[in-house]
Scaffold this motif. Structure first.
Motif, short mmCIF file in Angstrom:
data_model
loop_
_atom_site.label_atom_id
_atom_site.label_comp_id
_atom_site.label_asym_id
_atom_site.label_seq_id
_atom_site.Cartn_x
_atom_site.Cartn_y
_atom_site.Cartn_z
N THR A 7 0.79 -0.89 -0.28
CA THR A 7 0.29 0.00 0.02
C THR A 7 0.85 1.29 0.22
O THR A 7 0.13 2.45 0.24
CB THR A 7 -0.98 0.40 1.20
OG1 THR A 7 -0.06 0.13 1.84
CG2 THR A 7 -2.04 -1.41 0.96
N ASP A 58 -0.13 -0.11 7.52
CA ASP A 58 -0.64 1.85 7.53
C ASP A 58 0.28 2.64 8.39
O ASP A 58 -0.40 3.74 8.27
CB ASP A 58 -2.49 2.07 6.83
CG ASP A 58 -2.97 1.57 8.92
OD1 ASP A 58 -2.41 1.17 9.15
OD2 ASP A 58 -3.99 1.74 8.78
N SER A 114 2.62 4.86 -0.88
CA SER A 114 1.90 5.49 -2.20
C SER A 114 3.78 6.26 -3.02
O SER A 114 4.53 5.88 -2.64
CB SER A 114 1.20 6.61 -1.77
OG SER A 114 2.53 7.46 -0.66
N GLN A 149 3.22 2.11 -7.60
CA GLN A 149 2.73 1.33 -6.40
C GLN A 149 2.74 0.10 -6.88
O GLN A 149 2.54 -0.82 -7.92
CB GLN A 149 1.20 1.25 -6.05
CG GLN A 149 0.87 0.97 -5.15
CD GLN A 149 -0.95 1.23 -4.50
OE1 GLN A 149 -1.24 2.05 -5.09
NE2 GLN A 149 -1.51 1.22 -3.53
N ALA A 166 -0.71 -5.22 3.73
CA ALA A 166 -0.35 -3.63 4.51
C ALA A 166 -0.14 -3.61 6.14
O ALA A 166 -0.95 -4.28 6.38
CB ALA A 166 -2.19 -3.02 3.94
#
Length: 793
Positions: A152, A244, A154, A206, A242
């Motif tokens: 994930t 975050d 960016s 990505q 992922a």
């Protein structure tokens, strides 16, 4: 500098003033020694004995002056890296120089040396810059770097990579990074505050874990050398699920001040990163990144607690600071970064270092005060007051220290020296820094005092300031060459100045030449006889001996040598009475003589002295041994008993005269003694030898009658002659008295001749048993000599 080269140009044009120009140049050099610096540049990795510079040419000093002034090169520190050839004036490198080994932590590498001149003293500072050569390739700490990146993430996300290390500096150091072709990542280069280049991986597109779980990239680091060198590392990208939230540090930069003497395991700092995720994604682990290998050796990071502790010995002189990057990674692979800057504080942990530059092997004892003995420098690797030093000398010594320039000191004398009192000094120099806990170091040097001939020889037996009397005894008749003894003189100097030689001083003109009797060995001082001596002629003599050292000029002292000749028993007693020419002496003894009657006196002398001349008398042989005795010391022959009718009329005595020498010598005297009743019997006894044989009685009576008739005629003739002479004499005396007053008679007794006679007490020649009286007048008319008036005891 302009004045220096101007004077040099003038000196070359004027050959006649060459000496004056050189002396002026030396004075200018001495005055500017503290301000002039020679600078050179040398690439590293040059071969041994590579050319650095022509010192003689750069300084404008003739080659002959280099050797005459004992020029040499002195490098800072204990290792000497350069060599100066005095014949060519060329400065060369003793070994191949590696900049990375000499200056591992510095971008610039400058070696400092000093050109040292003696006579006169001069120091010229020089610097050699070691230029970097591209001899090292960039190297990554790890051949493979693994990055876990969330899918994930960016685009534009940055991920720091391990930086490559290049030991070279400047253009030859690390210049660029490059990444192999790929569709997802690119490189971003940057430079930190400390000038170190770092690299970050930038996500361009990505990631998709389902599409590709791992990526392998080739990272290349390149330097700016010609040709360039490079190093590579594999970057493995692991795409994770992922997560975050990334770990976040409390502070972006942690600044810590730490003393260099910090103990092992001491806590430096604790870094803390927080991650709000749960489970494994919230568990944070710490690790170093973008940190040098040396920092990793000195510090240890706890991966769980984030504590950084000391694991090596910090050294302010090696590195004044350390910069580290800590990466915090959670269980999901996300990471955050912070910087830790450790400033090392200096501690007084280095003692001063003393480097001896010049030392005189020995100095003369008459050296004036302020004479330079040694030159040395002091260095302390600490900083501030910890590196500030002072020097002193231990003990009360006749030396002092004088600071000159650039941490150099001169050791000088400050008092007069005396080698005889102290032949050398162990001088301990103490250098102390100004730190709170002061450190010091010591250097001991030995200064030898050379001898100067400032002390004359001194005889061991002193009476006055410069004279001594020695008494030696030698026996007469000793053979030539015999050792009589040894003179001794000492000289507190050393070497030739203390080498004493002996000689006889010539006597004044007209005195006894003692040099013909003895000799003195020049080296040992042994006194030897040259010929036998006779005590009866020479009993003692004196000679002056000189002792001179080997100095220049030589110093000397004199001593009076008194030689005493010892008497030897080499003379036999000499008989004065009875004389040695008569075989026998006749003495008359009446038959009525009682015991102790003085018959005769044997008189003898001995030319020797002492007990060699002490005489004793003894009766060796006699016709009647019990009739006579001899005085042991007087030599008087007396009757031991009264004479009787039974004793023989003729007695023969042999008296032995002996001295007390060792061995003794002796002589004999023979006495003939006649025992008589009257004078006719005495004439008869003395006129005949009883050993001549028996004659008939008739012949004896006839001869006696003849003698009586002849005697009667002679007496009658003498009577008539006497009457005539007496008559004539009376007439003459009467006429003389009429013309002159009567003279007073002068009588001389035995006491008046005592000065001319021989003393009885000392030589036993005459005894007061006989007294003589003589009366003489100035006129010739009448003289009387009265003889034989014995004094009986």
């Amino acid at each position: 500098g302009w004045l220096f080269w101007r004077v040099m140009a003038c000196g070359r044009r004027s050959g006649a003033r060459k000496r004056q120009v050189i002396l002026f140049i030396l004075c200018v050099c001495v005055c500017q020694s503290g301000a002039e610096t020679l600078r050179y540049s040398l690439p590293e990795e040059m071969e041994k004995d590579s050319f650095v510079a022509n010192i003689a040419k750069d300084l404008g000093v003739p080659l002959s002056q280099l050797a005459a002034r004992k020029a040499r090169v002195v490098s800072e520190g204990n290792e000497q890296l350069f060599r100066l050839n005095q014949d060519t004036g060329v400065l060369t490198a003793k070994e191949s120089l590696d900049r990375e080994e000499i200056c591992p932590q510095s971008d610039t590498c400058t070696l400092v040396f000093k050109i040292f001149f003696e006579n006169p003293l001069q120091l010229i500072r020089g610097e050699v810059e070691i230029r970097d050569v591209n001899d090292n390739s960039p190297v990554f700490p790890e051949k493979e770097m693994v990055l876990e990146i969330l899918e994930t993430a960016s685009p534009g996300s940055r991920f720091p990579l391990e930086s490559a290390q290049d030991k070279d500096v400047g253009i030859n150091g690390l210049q660029n990074y490059s990444l192999g072709p790929n569709p997802h990542f690119s490189l971003a280069l940057g430079t930190g505050k400390d000038g170190v280049k770092y690299v970050e991986l930038v996500l361009q597109r990505q990631l998709d874990r389902e599409e590709q779980r791992e990526l392998s990239l080739l990272l290349t680091a390149t330097d700016g050398g010609s040709p360039p060198r490079s190093g590579t590392a594999q970057v493995r990208i692991v795409v994770v699920d992922a997560n975050d939230n990334t770990p976040v540090f409390e502070r972006e930069t942690y600044e810590v001040r730490l003393a260099e003497n910090s103990p092992l395991k001491q806590l430096v700092v604790r870094v803390t990163a927080a991650d709000p995720d749960e489970g494994s994604n919230g568990e944070v682990h710490y690790a170093f990144t973008q940190t040098s290998e040396r920092s990793r050796q000195l510090f240890q990071l706890n991966p769980t607690t984030g504590e950084i502790r000391v694991t090596g010995q910090l050294d302010f002189e090696e590195a004044k600071s350390h910069n580290m990057v800590v990466k915090a990674t959670d269980g999901g692979g996300l990471s955050g970064h912070c910087k830790v800057q450790v400033e090392v504080l200096d501690v007084n942990d280095n003692a001063p270092e003393i480097a001896l530059t010049s030392l005189s092997a020995s100095i003369p004892e008459n050296a004036p005060p302020r004479t330079v003995v040694a030159l040395f420098s002091v260095r302390d690797r600490d900083s501030g007051d910890n590196g500030r030093t002072e020097c002193s000398i231990d003990g009360d010594l006749p030396f002092s220290l004088t600071p000159t320039f650039d941490n150099y000191y001169e050791l000088r004398t400050n008092a007069a020296l005396d080698r005889e009192r102290m032949a050398g000094y162990n001088i301990t120099i103490t250098a102390t820094d100004w730190g709170r806990k002061r450190l010091s170091s010591q250097e001991t040097i030995f200064v030898q005092i050379s001898d100067v001939n400032d002390n004359p020889p001194e005889f061991t037996q002193e009476i006055y300031t410069m004279s001594a009397i020695y008494t030696m005894v030698m026996s007469e008749n000793e053979p030539a060459g015999r050792s009589l003894g040894r003179l001794s003189a000492t000289d507190p100097d050393a070497g030739e100045n203390a080498r004493v030689r002996y000689s006889l001083v010539p006597p004044p003109t007209g005195t006894l030449t003692a040099a013909s009797f003895i000799s003195v060995d020049a080296e040992s001082g042994t006194v030897r006889s040259l010929r036998p001596l006779d005590y009866e002629k020479v009993r003692s003599f004196e000679v002056t001996v000189r002792a001179a050292d080997g100095g220049s000029p030589p110093l000397s002292a004199q001593a009076v040598l008194h030689i005493v000749v010892r008497d030897e028993n080499d003379n036999t007693p000499e008989l004065l009475h009875p004389g040695p020419e008569s075989s026998a002496a006749g003495e008359l003894v009446p038959r009525w003589a009682p015991s102790g009657y003085l018959v005769a006196k044997v008189v003898a002398v001995d030319a020797d002295a002492g007990q060699n001349a002490w005489l004793s008398y003894e009766l060796a042989k006699a016709t009647e041994p019990g009739l006579f005795r001899v005085g042991l010391h007087s030599g008087e022959v007396r009757t031991a008993r009264a004479v009787t009718e039974r004793d023989a009329a003729r007695q023969r005595l042999i008296v032995l005269v002996r001295d007390r020498g060792q061995p003794s010598r002796s002589a004999t005297a023979t006495l003939a003694v006649a025992l008589v009743d009257d004078f006719s019997d005495a004439f008869h006894q003395l006129g005949h030898d009883p050993a001549g044989g028996q004659q008939p009685q008739v012949a004896e009576e006839e001869m006696l009658t003849t003698y009586l008739i002849a005697s009667l005629c002679c007496v009658s003739s003498l009577f008539l002659l006497s009457v005539l002479v007496l008559t004539a004499n009376t007439l003459c005396r009467a006429r003389v008295r009429a013309e002159f007053p009567p003279p007073s008679p002068s009588c001389y007794t035995d006491g008046d001749f005592a000065s001319d006679g021989v003393g009885v007490g000392s030589t036993a020649t005459l005894s007061p048993a006989y007294r003589y009286e003589m009366c003489l007048t100035s006129g010739s008319g009448r003289s009387e000599f009265q003889f034989l008036r014995p004094i009986l005891p």
